[in-house]
Scaffold this motif. Structure first.
Motif, PDB file in Angstrom:
ATOM      1  N   VAL A  13       9.781  -7.283   1.741  1.00  0.00           N
ATOM      2  CA  VAL A  13       8.755  -6.977   0.745  1.00  0.00           C
ATOM      3  C   VAL A  13       7.505  -7.828   0.979  1.00  0.00           C
ATOM      4  CG1 VAL A  13       8.202  -6.769  -1.701  1.00  0.00           C
ATOM      5  CG2 VAL A  13      10.522  -6.311  -0.929  1.00  0.00           C
ATOM      6  N   ILE A  14       7.672  -9.113   1.304  1.00  0.00           N
ATOM      7  CA  ILE A  14       6.518  -9.949   1.623  1.00  0.00           C
ATOM      8  C   ILE A  14       5.771  -9.380   2.832  1.00  0.00           C
ATOM      9  CG2 ILE A  14       5.783 -12.236   2.401  1.00  0.00           C
ATOM     10  CD1 ILE A  14       8.183 -13.390   0.834  1.00  0.00           C
ATOM     11  N   ASP A  15       6.509  -9.048   3.857  1.00  0.00           N
ATOM     12  CA  ASP A  15       5.960  -8.442   5.077  1.00  0.00           C
ATOM     13  C   ASP A  15       5.167  -7.181   4.729  1.00  0.00           C
ATOM     14  OD1 ASP A  15       5.693  -6.772   7.351  1.00  0.00           O
ATOM     15  OD2 ASP A  15       7.716  -7.154   8.084  1.00  0.00           O
ATOM     16  N   GLN A  16       5.785  -6.258   4.009  1.00  0.00           N
ATOM     17  CA  GLN A  16       5.135  -4.980   3.717  1.00  0.00           C
ATOM     18  C   GLN A  16       3.943  -5.139   2.780  1.00  0.00           C
ATOM     19  OE1 GLN A  16       5.569  -2.271   5.216  1.00  0.00           O
ATOM     20  NE2 GLN A  16       7.695  -2.056   5.906  1.00  0.00           N
ATOM     21  N   ALA A  17       4.034  -6.052   1.816  1.00  0.00           N
ATOM     22  CA  ALA A  17       2.926  -6.248   0.878  1.00  0.00           C
ATOM     23  C   ALA A  17       1.687  -6.768   1.605  1.00  0.00           C
ATOM     24  CB  ALA A  17       3.343  -7.212  -0.230  1.00  0.00           C
ATOM     25  N   ILE A  18       1.879  -7.752   2.489  1.00  0.00           N
ATOM     26  CA  ILE A  18       0.746  -8.270   3.256  1.00  0.00           C
ATOM     27  C   ILE A  18       0.154  -7.168   4.121  1.00  0.00           C
ATOM     28  CG2 ILE A  18       0.064  -9.898   5.067  1.00  0.00           C
ATOM     29  CD1 ILE A  18       2.279 -11.775   3.986  1.00  0.00           C
ATOM     30  N   THR A  19       1.019  -6.397   4.772  1.00  0.00           N
ATOM     31  CA  THR A  19       0.555  -5.304   5.629  1.00  0.00           C
ATOM     32  C   THR A  19      -0.270  -4.298   4.840  1.00  0.00           C
ATOM     33  OG1 THR A  19       2.520  -5.539   7.039  1.00  0.00           O
ATOM     34  CG2 THR A  19       1.296  -3.475   7.193  1.00  0.00           C
ATOM     35  N   GLN A  20       0.222  -3.900   3.688  1.00  0.00           N
ATOM     36  CA  GLN A  20      -0.497  -2.911   2.893  1.00  0.00           C
ATOM     37  C   GLN A  20      -1.848  -3.441   2.412  1.00  0.00           C
ATOM     38  OE1 GLN A  20       0.266   0.328   2.429  1.00  0.00           O
ATOM     39  NE2 GLN A  20       1.993  -0.050   3.813  1.00  0.00           N
ATOM     40  N   LEU A  21      -1.888  -4.666   1.961  1.00  0.00           N
ATOM     41  CA  LEU A  21      -3.137  -5.214   1.444  1.00  0.00           C
ATOM     42  C   LEU A  21      -4.174  -5.402   2.546  1.00  0.00           C
ATOM     43  CD1 LEU A  21      -1.669  -7.766  -1.099  1.00  0.00           C
ATOM     44  CD2 LEU A  21      -2.977  -5.696  -1.642  1.00  0.00           C
TER      45      LEU A  21
END
Length: 410
Positions: free
Chosen positions: A249-257
């Motif tokens: 989730v940390i990985d994906q959240a940074i990627t999306q932002l």
């Protein structure tokens, strides 16, 4: 709706997951799939999935309700997912007993008490990153997404620092669906050896942690307590679920932002908050795409007239359901931190809803807030479409998340 009689083979590498999820939805509320050689009903319709996740006609106990169990544990690479003896696979009264013993670890008081520790861990990680030379590319999956949840779950469970790397390696193997059955069996053996070592250490020197508390319950032979296998597998569940999923989730959240600067601007301007970013990431890119396995206790009639026969396996396809247009409309594939309807199934639903959800949300929101405050010019070092997915049809993250902390021209 496209009708099919042949099972759809799920790609074990997860290389084109979104296309595969659209294919699943295109076959209606449920479709038969082949998941590493085992046939199951993939359910991607959110209304049906929520109904099945709360129905007594659906069980997670493979031993009791899956005729293929004995054969599957001999040859299926995901055998551990149905063979463990903890609340993940428990049904009915057994599930209530096991969940009741674990729930205190995730009380509101205990989670709130971890906020300062989480702030400190993230700050220390960012201090280390801040000291790196300007212009250096950094893998934030390796240097932020991994160390934060490992540190938190290790404190919660009392995992010594010297055992953390070992747990990381074997937990990663649990989610790796490119392993052969033999490789998975070897990984499970190594995982259980690590768990037994932790149990032995805590029996010798107990501490103020959940592992010690569970051992005390087990060794005290309290009524309704844990068996030795349940103790071991409960520790497996809490360590693996508290680590791997939060990393993603940390990985994906940074990627999306970083891929949607307009959405990041909304957060910086106060028009949305970090909790909104966390929830939208969980909806759009949940940590776990598919969760094996559930089983039909009785024949289950589907809304379209088809039937899932008694004893057949059911695969909860959370990622496909989260993007279902019947739930989130034409914008279901869009990252929108201001979305009004924030519902998703990233943490499950019903009695098996993830106990660790509040802790995961706290960790991710804290990591995002402090990261983007410390590095306001943070940017991806490669185009988002070039990020390589993990080799898994279950775990939803990237092999690496290369970034520049201060931008290319800083």
């Amino acid at each position: 709706m496209v009708q099919t009689t042949q099972a759809i083979t799920l790609d074990p590498t997860g290389a084109h997951a979104h296309d595969e999820h659209r294919q699943l939805r295109g076959h209606g509320c449920a479709v038969r799939v082949d998941i590493l050689g085992v046939t199951a009903w993939s359910v991607s319709d959110p209304a049906l999935l929520k109904e099945l996740l709360t129905s007594p006609s659906v069980s997670k106990d493979a031993r009791a309700h899956w005729p293929e169990y004995d054969d599957a544990i001999q040859r299926w690479p995901l055998a551990l997912w149905v063979a463990v003896e903890n609340m993940f696979t428990a049904y009915g009264a057994d599930h209530r007993r096991l969940r009741r013993m674990v729930a205190p670890a995730f009380s509101h008081r205990r989670i709130a008490a971890l906020q300062q520790d989480i702030d400190t861990v993230v700050a220390d990680i960012l201090d280390g990153l801040d000291a790196l030379p300007h212009g250096e590319t950094v893998d934030l999956r390796e240097h932020l997404a991994y160390p934060l949840p490992i540190a938190v779950v290790s404190r919660l469970m009392g995992v010594p620092a010297e055992q953390r790397d070992g747990f990381r390696q074997v937990v990663d193997g649990v989610f790796d669906t490119t392993l052969t059955a033999e490789q998975s069996e070897a990984n499970t053996k190594a995982l259980y050896e690590a768990l037994q070592a932790l149990i032995a250490a805590k029996r010798t020197e107990p501490g103020d942690d959940m592992t010690s508390l569970l051992i005390t319950s087990r060794d005290g032979d309290e009524e309704g307590g844990l068996s030795e296998d349940e103790l071991r597998d409960t520790l497996l569940l809490m360590i693996s679920a508290g680590y791997e999923t939060t990393v993603n989730v940390i990985d994906q959240a940074i990627t999306q932002l970083l891929s949607h600067p307009d959405q990041l601007a909304l957060l910086r301007d106060g028009r949305a908050d970090w909790a909104d970013a966390v929830e939208e990431t969980l909806r759009l890119e949940p940590a776990v795409r598919h969760l094996p396995m559930r089983f039909a206790v009785t024949d289950i009639e589907l809304p379209d007239g088809r039937t899932i026969p008694r004893g057949e396996a059911i695969l909860a396809s959370y990622a496909a359901a989260n993007r279902h247009p019947d739930w989130h409309g034409e914008s279901a594939d869009t990252f929108d931190v201001t979305r009004t309807v924030k519902d998703h199934l990233a943490f499950g639903h019903g009695v098996h809803f993830c106990l660790g959800a509040p802790l995961a949300r706290l960790e991710v929101a804290t990591a995002l807030r402090l990261l983007f405050d410390r590095f306001p010019r943070l940017e991806l070092a490669v185009p988002a479409e070039e990020l390589q997915p993990l080799g898994s049809l279950l775990s939803n993250g990237h092999q690496a998340l290369p970034v520049r902390l201060r931008g290319a021209t800083a």
